[in-house]
Design a protein around this motif. Structure first.
Motif, PDB file in Angstrom:
ATOM      1  N   ARG A 334       0.832  -1.207   0.000  1.00  0.00           N
ATOM      2  CA  ARG A 334       0.000   0.000   0.000  1.00  0.00           C
ATOM      3  C   ARG A 334       0.864   1.254   0.000  1.00  0.00           C
ATOM      4  O   ARG A 334       0.581   2.231  -0.713  1.00  0.00           O
ATOM      5  CB  ARG A 334      -0.919  -0.005   1.223  1.00  0.00           C
ATOM      6  N   ARG A 335       1.930   1.230   0.816  1.00  0.00           N
ATOM      7  CA  ARG A 335       2.811   2.389   0.895  1.00  0.00           C
ATOM      8  C   ARG A 335       3.481   2.661  -0.454  1.00  0.00           C
ATOM      9  O   ARG A 335       3.753   3.804  -0.811  1.00  0.00           O
ATOM     10  CB  ARG A 335       3.878   2.137   1.964  1.00  0.00           C
ATOM     11  N   LYS A 337       2.049   2.060  -3.233  1.00  0.00           N
ATOM     12  CA  LYS A 337       0.938   2.258  -4.174  1.00  0.00           C
ATOM     13  C   LYS A 337       0.743   1.044  -5.096  1.00  0.00           C
ATOM     14  O   LYS A 337       0.294   1.168  -6.236  1.00  0.00           O
ATOM     15  CB  LYS A 337       1.132   3.535  -5.005  1.00  0.00           C
ATOM     16  N   TYR A 339      -1.599  -1.288  -5.169  1.00  0.00           N
ATOM     17  CA  TYR A 339      -2.895  -1.593  -4.559  1.00  0.00           C
ATOM     18  C   TYR A 339      -3.427  -2.962  -4.952  1.00  0.00           C
ATOM     19  O   TYR A 339      -4.114  -3.614  -4.166  1.00  0.00           O
ATOM     20  CB  TYR A 339      -3.904  -0.500  -4.909  1.00  0.00           C
ATOM     21  N   HIS A 372      -9.310   4.135  -4.339  1.00  0.00           N
ATOM     22  CA  HIS A 372      -8.412   3.797  -5.452  1.00  0.00           C
ATOM     23  C   HIS A 372      -9.151   3.159  -6.615  1.00  0.00           C
ATOM     24  O   HIS A 372      -9.032   3.611  -7.757  1.00  0.00           O
ATOM     25  CB  HIS A 372      -7.305   2.854  -4.966  1.00  0.00           C
TER      26      HIS A 372
END
Length: 423
Positions: A334-335, A337, A339, A372
Motif C-alpha cells: 500500500r505504501r 501504491k 494496490y 483507489h
C-alpha cells in the motif's frame, strides 16, 4: 553516606599527590609490588599484575582463548565469518560491522557497586575482549580500593584502542556510569574517545521479547545461545563479594567475579554472531516469531526490500505469525501504491483470517475500493461485512461504543455514494 564520603576523601587525596610521583614510581615498581600490593604473589599465580600510576595501582588480568574455543552454539572465531558476510550483505543495518575490521569491535562489560546512576556508584571492574587474527584476548582492570580510580582509568584508557563498543544494555547502564566516574578523574587521565555503539540488549529485545520471559544476559545465554554456566557467581552478588574483598583483599575472594565477567564478555562475542546470523539469514529462519521480528526491524530501519523478502517467507508458514506477516506485507504494498497486490492479500486475510484480521482486512478493502478502485458498491459491501465481524468481537468484549459510531458513519456515507447521493 559515610562509605561514599570516604571514597571521595581517598580520591581527593590521590588527586593532590605530586605530579612527578608517577615517574618516580616506575623505578620503584618492583619493590612496591612486593610491599604495597596485598597478596601480590597470589595475584601473580592468577595471572594478575599491578599497574602503577600517580602513586597508586590497579590490577590487570589477561586471559587468552583460541579462535576455535566453543561457547554455546558458536566458536569465537565465527566472528570472522559474520564479519565477511556483513561486508557482502545487500542491505545496511545498525548491527552491521561493514566498514570496520574484526579487531575494531570492542566487547565491553563492567561490574559496579550498585545499579544507581549517581556519582557514588563505583565501577570496580572493567572487562573487555578483542578478537585478533589468531586468538581472543580478555583483559580486566580491577579497582583494588575506591581511592585507586585514577590508576584504573589510566590503565583502561591507555590500553584500549577501539572504534566500536559492543555491550549488553551498555547504552543505558555501563557507559553512562563509566562517563560519570571518569568525570571525577578527568583532569588526571586521558579523555574518553568518541565511539560507535552496538547495544545487543536492544537487538535481543527486538527479536525475542515475545519469546523469552526475561531478557537478562543469563537467560539469553541459556535459551538462545545454549550456554550453561556451572559454578558461576550470579551477577547480583558481585557488589557484595567486592565489599567483602575490600575488608580482606585476598584474590580468592574476588576471582569468582573476575571469571563471571570474563564469561560475560565472551558471551557478547557469540551473541553478536548469533544476532547477526538472525538478520543475515532472516528469510531462512525456522521460528516464525523471530522471522517476523527480523522483518519488522528491517522495515523500521528503511530496508524495505529485505523486509519484503522475509515477510513473504514468513507468510507462507503454517503459524499464526503468517497472518501478521501477510498484513505487514500488504502495508508495504500500500505504501508503494501497489494496490492490486495489497488488495489480493487483504482478500485472503478476509476470507481465511481470524476475526480481527477479517475486520482489519475488510476495512482496508473498503478504503481501497472507495478511494483507489472507485467502486462505491464494493466499498460498501466490504465495510458492511467488516462491521458485522467487528460487532461480533465487540459484543464479546463489551467495548467499542465510539467505534460503533464511526462504523455507522462510514456505512451511511458509503451507502449515499453507492446510490449516487452526495459523498
Amino acid at each position: 553516606m559515610k562509605p561514599k564520603l570516604s571514597q571521595w576523601k581517598e580520591l581527593l587525596a590521590a588527586r593532590h599527590k605530586r605530579k612527578t610521583e608517577s615517574e618516580e614510581s616506575k623505578g620503584e615498581a618492583g619493590e612496591r609490588e612486593a610491599t604495597d600490593v596485598p597478596f601480590a604473589d597470589v595475584w601473580r599465580e592468577y595471572g594478575v599484575k599491578p599497574y602503577w600510576f600517580a602513586g597508586d595501582y590497579c590490577l590487570i588480568r589477561e586471559t587468552v582463548h583460541p579462535l576455535d574455543y566453543e561457547r554455546g552454539r558458536y566458536r569465537l572465531g565465527a566472528l570472522y565469518d559474520v564479519h565477511r558476510r556483513w561486508q557482502e550483505a545487500a542491505f545496511s543495518h545498525p548491527l552491521s560491522c561493514r566498514g570496520f575490521s574484526v579487531g575494531d569491535l570492542f566487547f565491553f562489560d563492567t561490574e559496579t557497586m550498585g545499579l544507581s546512576s549517581g556519582a557514588g556508584t563505583v565501577m570496580f571492574l572493567l572487562g573487555h575482549a578483542r578478537v585478533l587474527d589468531d586468538r581472543v584476548i580478555v583483559r580486566q582492570h580491577v579497582l583494588p580500593h575506591p581511592g585507586a580510580e585514577v590508576a584504573l582509568y589510566q590503565s583502561f584508557l591507555s590500553d584500549v584502542d577501539y572504534t566500536t563498543l559492543v555491550t549488553y544494555n551498555g547504552k543505558a547502564f555501563d557507559w553512562p556510569r563509566l562517563k560519570t566516574r571518569h568525570t571525577l578523574v578527568r583532569d588526571l587521565v586521558p579523555k574518553l574517545p568518541a565511539f560507535g555503539h552496538f547495544d545487543l540488549y536492544h537487538a535481543a529485545r527486538r527479536l525475542w521479547k515475545d519469546k523469552l520471559d526475561s531478557l537478562r544476559l543469563a537467560e539469553v545465554e541459556r535459551h538462545i545461545l545454549h550456554i550453561e554456566r556451572d559454578d558461576d557467581v550470579p551477577g547480583f552478588l558481585a557488589p557484595m563479594i567486592y565489599q567483602e574483598f575490600l575488608q580482606t583483599p585476598h584474590p580468592e575472594r574476588l576471582m569468582p567475579v573476575l571469571r563471571h565477567n570474563e564469561h560475560d564478555v565472551l558471551s557478547l562475542i557469540v551473541l553478536y554472531v548469533h544476532l547477526s546470523m538472525q538478520l543475515l539469514e532472516a528469510a531462512q529462519l525456522s521460528d516464525p516469531r523471530e522471522q517476523l521480528a527480523a522483518a519488522r526491524w528491517f522495515e523500521a530501519v528503511g530496508e524495505t526490500a529485505a523486509a519484503r523478502c522475509v515477510y513473504e517467507q514468513a507468510s507462507g508458514k503454517e503459524a499464526k505469525e503468517a497472518e501478521a506477516a501477510k498484513w505487514q506485507l500488504s502495508l508495504l504494498h500500500r505504501r508503494e501504491k501497489r494496490y492490486e497486490e495489497a488488495a489480493a492479500i487483504w482478500r485472503d486475510l478476509f476470507d481465511h483470517g481470524s476475526g480481527l484480521w477479517k475486520v482489519k482486512a475488510g476495512l482496508e478493502l473498503s478504503k481501497a475500493y472507495e478511494h483507489h478502485f472507485r467502486n462505491a458498491a464494493e466499498a460498501h459491501r466490504y465495510a458492511a461485512m467488516a462491521y458485522e465481524a467487528w460487532r461480533s468481537l465487540a459484543e464479546a468484549s463489551r467495548q467499542g461504543i465510539e467505534e460503533e459510531q464511526e462504523w455507522r458513519k462510514r456505512l451511511e456515507r458509503l451507502a449515499r455514494k453507492k446510490n449516487g447521493v452526495g459523498k
